[in-house]
Design a protein around this motif. Structure first.
Motif, PDB file in Angstrom:
ATOM      1  N   VAL A   1     -25.948  16.402   5.134  1.00 41.59           N
ATOM      2  CA  VAL A   1     -25.257  15.124   5.561  1.00 41.59           C
ATOM      3  C   VAL A   1     -25.972  14.129   4.328  1.00 41.59           C
ATOM      4  O   VAL A   1     -27.235  14.061   4.536  1.00 41.59           O
ATOM      5  N   GLU A   2     -25.155  13.542   3.493  1.00 41.51           N
ATOM      6  CA  GLU A   2     -25.779  12.794   2.256  1.00 41.51           C
ATOM      7  C   GLU A   2     -25.564  11.379   2.617  1.00 41.51           C
ATOM      8  O   GLU A   2     -26.144  10.379   1.916  1.00 41.51           O
ATOM      9  N   GLY A   3     -24.916  10.917   3.516  1.00 41.76           N
ATOM     10  CA  GLY A   3     -24.337   9.634   3.933  1.00 41.76           C
ATOM     11  C   GLY A   3     -23.230   9.559   4.860  1.00 41.76           C
ATOM     12  O   GLY A   3     -22.839  10.320   5.605  1.00 41.76           O
ATOM     13  N   PHE A   4     -22.636   8.277   4.783  1.00 34.43           N
ATOM     14  CA  PHE A   4     -21.367   8.052   5.842  1.00 34.43           C
ATOM     15  C   PHE A   4     -20.339   7.243   5.017  1.00 34.43           C
ATOM     16  O   PHE A   4     -20.740   6.599   3.991  1.00 34.43           O
ATOM     17  N   SER A   5     -19.309   7.237   5.342  1.00 30.50           N
ATOM     18  CA  SER A   5     -18.108   6.539   4.992  1.00 30.50           C
ATOM     19  C   SER A   5     -17.207   5.611   6.241  1.00 30.50           C
ATOM     20  O   SER A   5     -17.151   6.502   7.230  1.00 30.50           O
ATOM     21  N   VAL A   6     -17.109   4.556   5.933  1.00 26.96           N
ATOM     22  CA  VAL A   6     -16.049   3.947   7.015  1.00 26.96           C
ATOM     23  C   VAL A   6     -14.703   3.311   6.277  1.00 26.96           C
ATOM     24  O   VAL A   6     -14.979   2.800   5.064  1.00 26.96           O
ATOM     25  N   GLU A   7     -13.769   3.506   6.997  1.00 30.26           N
ATOM     26  CA  GLU A   7     -12.486   3.044   6.479  1.00 30.26           C
ATOM     27  C   GLU A   7     -11.545   2.336   7.556  1.00 30.26           C
ATOM     28  O   GLU A   7     -11.604   2.804   8.884  1.00 30.26           O
ATOM     29  N   HIS A   8     -10.923   1.330   7.186  1.00 24.31           N
ATOM     30  CA  HIS A   8      -9.955   0.735   8.046  1.00 24.31           C
ATOM     31  C   HIS A   8      -8.606   0.294   7.453  1.00 24.31           C
ATOM     32  O   HIS A   8      -8.806  -0.396   6.317  1.00 24.31           O
ATOM     33  N   GLN A   9      -7.527   0.769   7.679  1.00 21.44           N
ATOM     34  CA  GLN A   9      -6.310   0.604   7.500  1.00 21.44           C
ATOM     35  C   GLN A   9      -5.696  -0.674   8.205  1.00 21.44           C
ATOM     36  O   GLN A   9      -5.937  -0.638   9.622  1.00 21.44           O
ATOM     37  N   PHE A  10      -5.049  -1.795   7.535  1.00 25.40           N
ATOM     38  CA  PHE A  10      -4.342  -2.801   8.282  1.00 25.40           C
ATOM     39  C   PHE A  10      -3.025  -3.244   7.645  1.00 25.40           C
ATOM     40  O   PHE A  10      -2.725  -2.692   6.594  1.00 25.40           O
ATOM     41  N   VAL A  11      -2.301  -4.154   8.308  1.00 28.77           N
ATOM     42  CA  VAL A  11      -1.006  -4.496   8.058  1.00 28.77           C
ATOM     43  C   VAL A  11      -1.149  -6.094   8.265  1.00 28.77           C
ATOM     44  O   VAL A  11      -1.257  -6.369   9.593  1.00 28.77           O
ATOM     45  N   LEU A  12      -0.914  -6.866   7.183  1.00 24.37           N
ATOM     46  CA  LEU A  12      -0.775  -8.234   7.606  1.00 24.37           C
ATOM     47  C   LEU A  12       0.562  -8.770   7.527  1.00 24.37           C
ATOM     48  O   LEU A  12       1.547  -8.560   6.530  1.00 24.37           O
ATOM     49  N   LYS A  13       0.775  -9.343   8.700  1.00 23.50           N
ATOM     50  CA  LYS A  13       2.131 -10.011   8.732  1.00 23.50           C
ATOM     51  C   LYS A  13       3.358  -8.928   8.856  1.00 23.50           C
ATOM     52  O   LYS A  13       4.361  -9.371   8.238  1.00 23.50           O
ATOM     53  N   ASP A  14       3.009  -7.685   9.174  1.00 21.32           N
ATOM     54  CA  ASP A  14       3.917  -6.891   9.294  1.00 21.32           C
ATOM     55  C   ASP A  14       4.637  -6.272   7.989  1.00 21.32           C
ATOM     56  O   ASP A  14       5.689  -5.588   7.863  1.00 21.32           O
ATOM     57  N   GLN A  15       4.189  -6.888   6.787  1.00 24.20           N
ATOM     58  CA  GLN A  15       4.759  -6.517   5.595  1.00 24.20           C
ATOM     59  C   GLN A  15       3.711  -6.207   4.438  1.00 24.20           C
ATOM     60  O   GLN A  15       3.994  -5.854   3.415  1.00 24.20           O
ATOM     61  N   VAL A  16       2.476  -6.254   4.785  1.00 21.18           N
ATOM     62  CA  VAL A  16       1.379  -6.331   3.602  1.00 21.18           C
ATOM     63  C   VAL A  16       0.277  -5.401   3.875  1.00 21.18           C
ATOM     64  O   VAL A  16      -0.644  -5.733   4.933  1.00 21.18           O
ATOM     65  N   PRO A  17       0.249  -3.999   3.457  1.00 21.42           N
ATOM     66  CA  PRO A  17      -0.517  -3.035   4.094  1.00 21.42           C
ATOM     67  C   PRO A  17      -1.906  -3.185   3.125  1.00 21.42           C
ATOM     68  O   PRO A  17      -1.682  -3.783   2.082  1.00 21.42           O
ATOM     69  N   GLY A  18      -3.070  -2.840   3.707  1.00 16.56           N
ATOM     70  CA  GLY A  18      -4.172  -2.833   2.925  1.00 16.56           C
ATOM     71  C   GLY A  18      -5.104  -2.026   3.353  1.00 16.56           C
ATOM     72  O   GLY A  18      -5.009  -1.255   4.712  1.00 16.56           O
TER      73      GLY A  18
END
Length: 646
Positions: free
Chosen positions: A436-453
């Motif tokens: 194990v060299e490290g770790f990663s964190v990821e979060h997907q979201f959608v703003l106002k039901d039309q802007v993914p990020g």
């Protein structure tokens, strides 16, 4: 010289230091061309030129050296016993029994310091021994011997604290650290805690003017790996390197390179006609050790005279602020440009998903085609199972998080909030037992039901370096044919962090063509770099796409250009068929240096169970590689792996 003329006064005082060094060398019966003397004279010339602002464009001349030699010879003829007004204070440190006091007796005369292996003969307390030799004053601070055992930390601490208090009244110019030449190399690891304790007590600066003295230097070299004795020079070089490396580890500064001197005090040591002890390499060690100490003191006085330490502090402060005085750091324009022109697939919601061979190259680059994928025409229809809600059992995590139970390193919990945290595992890494060299964190979201990020970050660390990366981006769809993507990146480049804000807009103005324009602004090392790119993606025919991109990045009137031409061919119109090929050519021009590159990759399925992937790359530097890999889902070992450098 005129006292009001600082340059003339500095030049005169430096010349007097040269003359003093040459007179000391003459009294020690050493030639002006002695290696130590020549190096000190050269450094004085170089430092004087740097202080005067002349730089290092031309080599130091011999005029001042020849004049100093003539003046020193004339002064010695007038009075060879005259006082030189030169005082050298030396602090002696080392383990018990290595011969510190014996060296003092050899330098100043027998009886100057108590010496011996018995307790009643050893040095009991810190003491100052002063004597006038060769027209100058030599002051030696003798200390009791230290112990390398971990159980003697308190004893060593008492001695070093007494020595530290003593040095506040008598500031040493030079430090002599004593060790034995005839100690096996494998025992030096035991000295590291002692050297670290010395560093913690006196500070890291104690090693800046330290000289390593290896006693018992007339010992016979041991046998080498072939059973034959190694040469004396090799023996000394190996032992010196080991001691120097241990000091560097203890000081935490791998740039340290402490000079090494040899000493031998045994009464049966070979002597010359003058009665001076001679080492196996023919060197008379006593004048060589004294000359090395005096030369180090001369360099210290020159450093004080030229005030180089203050200049170095100013340079370090300017470097932390962004570069040398009047000069800023050069940003890594090629790296910023490569990141800018890299194709980034916009993030889309399901209703905005584009059709028709969209961004195949991202799939190819991110992972090789899998032979386990079954083409759609060979898949058997499966009935839809009935959905039954069954509570999932609790995850079987280890009972302990200690080093003996490492199963938790390979597990992560997926939450309903679309946050994921995963380990970064390098199966071939050797810095960590678990890989194990490290770790990663990821979060997907959608703003106002039309802007993914998406927001993602990762931290990794190996034995020497640590890396941090952060990326956050959103895609704003204006229509089914127009979409904009904006993002912020933070990445480690060398020892600096690069902060980049970027944005691009993709317009599909016809069924077979898209055009992309983008801008970026990066901040690194106190410098702002601006970039722009344009990209065209043309669908030449079904299953074939041509991508042309170009861009430029500029900072401080410095510009880098790059371009890329890529062709992507899918071997089948079936989306589930992974067979495809890519061929690309690229160029980059920075500061008149043009770099060209070409690479390609092809994946072909052989039968139902085997996938063959071949790739190559070559550049104008004359380097490249060819790789062929075969994967199969049969119970057999890897078919073939090849790596052929060109």
């Amino acid at each position: 010289p005129d006292p009001s003329d600082e340059d003339a006064t500095r030049t005169y005082e430096l010349q007097m230091l040269r003359i003093k060094l040459l007179r000391l060398a003459s009294r020690l019966e050493q030639s002006p061309r002695n290696t130590v003397v020549a190096q000190v004279i050269y450094r004085l010339e170089l430092a004087e030129q740097l202080k005067a602002g002349k730089g290092t464009q031309k080599d130091p001349s011999n005029s001042s050296f020849d004049r100093a030699v003539a003046l020193a010879e004339q002064a010695e003829k007038e009075g060879s016993d005259a006082d030189l007004d030169f005082t050298c204070t030396i602090l002696l440190l080392g383990k018990s029994g290595v011969g510190k006091s014996a060296v003092i007796n050899s330098l100043l005369g027998e009886g100057s310091a108590p010496s011996g292996t018995d307790d009643e003969d050893a040095t009991k307390k810190v003491q100052l021994i002063e004597k006038k030799i060769h027209g100058m004053t030599l002051r030696l601070i003798d200390t009791p011997g230290l112990q390398a055992s971990a159980t003697d930390i308190r004893y060593n601490s008492t001695i070093m604290n007494d020595a530290k208090k003593f040095t506040k009244q008598h500031k040493p110019d030079i430090v002599l650290y004593f060790d034995r030449l005839d100690i096996p190399s494998r025992s030096d690891a035991a000295d590291l805690p002692l050297l670290k304790q010395i560093t913690n007590t006196f500070g890291q600066a104690i090693w800046f003017n330290a000289i390593v003295v290896l006693t018992h230097a007339a010992a016979a070299p041991p046998d080498g790996a072939n059973g034959q004795p190694i040469s004396y020079e090799m023996y000394v070089a190996q032992r010196s390197h080991i001691v120097q490396q241990t000091i560097r580890q203890a000081a935490g500064d791998m740039r340290l390179m402490n000079p090494v001197a040899l000493a031998e005090n045994h009464p049966l040591c070979r002597t010359n006609r003058a009665g001076e002890r001679v080492l196996p390499n023919g060197q008379v060690w006593k004048p060589q050790l004294l000359l090395l100490c005096f030369a180090s003191k001369i360099l210290t006085e020159a450093n004080t005279l030229l005030n180089l330490a203050a200049d170095q502090q100013k340079a370090a402060k300017a470097a932390r602020a962004g570069g040398m005085p009047g000069q800023q750091k050069v940003p890594p324009l090629p790296f910023l440009l490569s990141s800018l022109i890299t194709t980034r697939k916009p993030r889309r919601l399901v209703e905005y998903e584009d059709d028709g061979f969209e961004d195949l190259e991202n799939e190819i680059i991110s992972g090789e085609p899998s032979p386990y994928d079954i083409p759609a025409d060979q898949m058997e229809p499966t009935p839809t199972p009935k959905q039954v809600s069954i509570p999932a059992p609790d995850p079987q995590l280890p009972l302990s998080f200690d080093g003996d139970t490492q199963g938790h390193h390979y597990r992560q919990l997926e939450s309903n909030q679309q946050w994921s945290c995963r380990p970064i595992v390098d199966a071939h890494g050797w810095d960590h037992e678990t890989g194990v060299e490290g770790f990663s964190v990821e979060h997907q979201f959608v703003l106002k039901d039309q802007v993914p990020g998406v927001v993602q970050a990762q931290i990794s660390k190996d034995k020497k370096d640590s890396n941090f990366g952060f990326e956050g981006e959103m895609s704003v769809p204006h229509s089914r044919t127009l979409i904009s993507t904006t993002g912020v990146d933070i990445q480690t480049v060398g020892k600096d962090l690069v902060y980049t804000a970027r944005g691009e807009t993709r317009w599909k103005f016809c069924a077979v063509d898209k055009i992309i324009g983008g801008l970026s602004a990066s901040f690194v090392g106190g410098v702002v770099a601006l970039g722009t790119k344009i990209e065209n993606r043309f669908k030449a025919r079904p299953g074939m796409k041509v991508v042309v991109s170009t861009g430029a990045v500029t900072a401080q009137k410095d510009v880098a250009y790059a371009g890329n031409l890529e062709t992507i061919i899918r071997h089948s119109e079936d989306p589930s068929n992974p067979n495809s090929s890519t061929l690309s050519a690229s160029f980059m021009n920075w500061r008149g240096d043009l770099a060209l590159g070409c690479n390609g990759m092809s994946s072909i399925q052989v039968g139902k169970d085997t996938q063959v992937t071949s790739s190559f790359n070559i550049n104008s530097r004359g380097t490249g590689k060819i790789s062929v890999r075969a994967t199969t889902n049969q119970r057999m070992s890897l078919g073939s792996v090849g790596l052929i450098p060109i």
